[in-house]
Scaffold this active site. Structure first.
Site, short mmCIF file in Angstrom:
data_model
loop_
_atom_site.label_atom_id
_atom_site.label_comp_id
_atom_site.label_asym_id
_atom_site.label_seq_id
_atom_site.Cartn_x
_atom_site.Cartn_y
_atom_site.Cartn_z
N SER A 144 0.86 -1.19 0.00
CA SER A 144 0.00 0.00 0.00
C SER A 144 0.89 1.23 0.00
O SER A 144 2.02 1.19 0.51
CB SER A 144 -0.89 0.01 1.25
OG SER A 144 -1.53 1.26 1.43
N TYR A 157 -1.18 -0.58 10.44
CA TYR A 157 -1.40 -1.01 9.06
C TYR A 157 -0.26 -0.55 8.16
O TYR A 157 0.30 -1.34 7.39
CB TYR A 157 -2.72 -0.44 8.54
CG TYR A 157 -2.96 -0.71 7.07
CD1 TYR A 157 -3.31 -1.98 6.63
CD2 TYR A 157 -2.84 0.31 6.13
CE1 TYR A 157 -3.52 -2.24 5.28
CE2 TYR A 157 -3.04 0.06 4.78
CZ TYR A 157 -3.39 -1.22 4.36
OH TYR A 157 -3.58 -1.47 3.02
#
Length: 257
Positions: A144, A157
């Protein structure tokens, strides 16, 4: 030196984790359109069956579905795929949580690290060994853009995706001479169930999974080690990281994200 090319027509079986929806579902569909047989893993058996039905409408490839919670059943998935010659692993399963660091429990963070880091690494380790022996194969790891920056409210995350990025780039360099190609895909906001599970609202600019996956597969075939979908995300990676330090970025994002 030009990047080596990899033809997906030479890959017989692909294993796609998180294949019941979003980016994983799209990988399964687009790989099937290219003639690759697919094994799709996910927790929702009904959704997996729907993906399989959709694939059967557009392709004659074989589709195997495995219902499993990868935080508990990774060994089961490995055992159930032992009879297949997996040429391509799509490490897509993962999730995030949005909010202040102390707003989520230790258990929730442990589950995130388990899935985003430990499961991804275990699957890569298992299938890479087989790929190296036959000198053929590939892995696409889904990271990501959050893994490139210190992002408050997505701290754990982002840290897991930074791991995915670093691992992928290291493996790309280590395995490229063994004819095993590793691609790291680092999407920005994408129209998936990520936001629902992360308990956050998507921004105005959200990419479609179809765009992300089509670009990723093209990048894989062109032998690229990193694919960042979207011009804005690419500019963020190449320019923002060079112009501003992590300290500035973290201070800015904590007030604006």
């Amino acid at each position: 030196m030009a990047d080596k090319r990899y033809d997906l027509n030479n890959y017989r079986w692909a294993l796609v984790t998180g294949g019941s929806s979003g980016i994983g579902r799209e990988f399964a569909i687009q790989l099937a359109q290219k003639g690759v047989n697919v094994i799709i893993v996910g927790r929702n058996a009904v959704a997996l069956s729907e993906v399989a039905d959709e694939i059967h409408k557009i392709s004659n490839v074989s589709v195997v579905i495995i219902q499993a919670d990868l935080t508990k059943d990774t060994d089961q998935v490995i055992d159930n795929t032992s009879r297949f010659e997996i040429d391509l692993l799509i490490n897509n399963a993962g999730f995030g949580l949005y909010g202040d660091f102390v707003s989520h429990s230790e258990h929730e963070y442990e589950n995130m690290v388990e899935l985003n880091v430990k499961v991804l690494t275990k699957l890569a380790r298992h299938y890479v060994e087989k790929m190296v022996k036959k000198e053929h194969g590939g892995i696409i790891n889904i990271a990501s853009v959050a893994g490139f920056f210190p992002i408050p409210h997505l701290s754990v995350y982002g840290a897991t995706k930074a791991f995915v990025y670093s691992l992928s780039m290291s493996l790309w360099a280590e395995l490229k001479d063994k004819n095993v190609h590793v691609l790291c895909v680092a999407p920005g906001p994408t129209e998936t169930k990520f936001f629902e599970r992360a308990k956050m609202k998507p921004g105005k600019r959200v990419m479609k999974p179809q765009e992300v996956v089509s670009g990723a597969l093209q990048a894989f075939e062109y032998g690229k080690p990193l694919y960042i979908p979207g011009i804005e995300n690419q500019l963020s990676y190449h320019l923002v990281r060079r112009l501003f330090g992590d300290k500035f970025i973290a201070k800015f994002l904590v007030k604006n994200f």
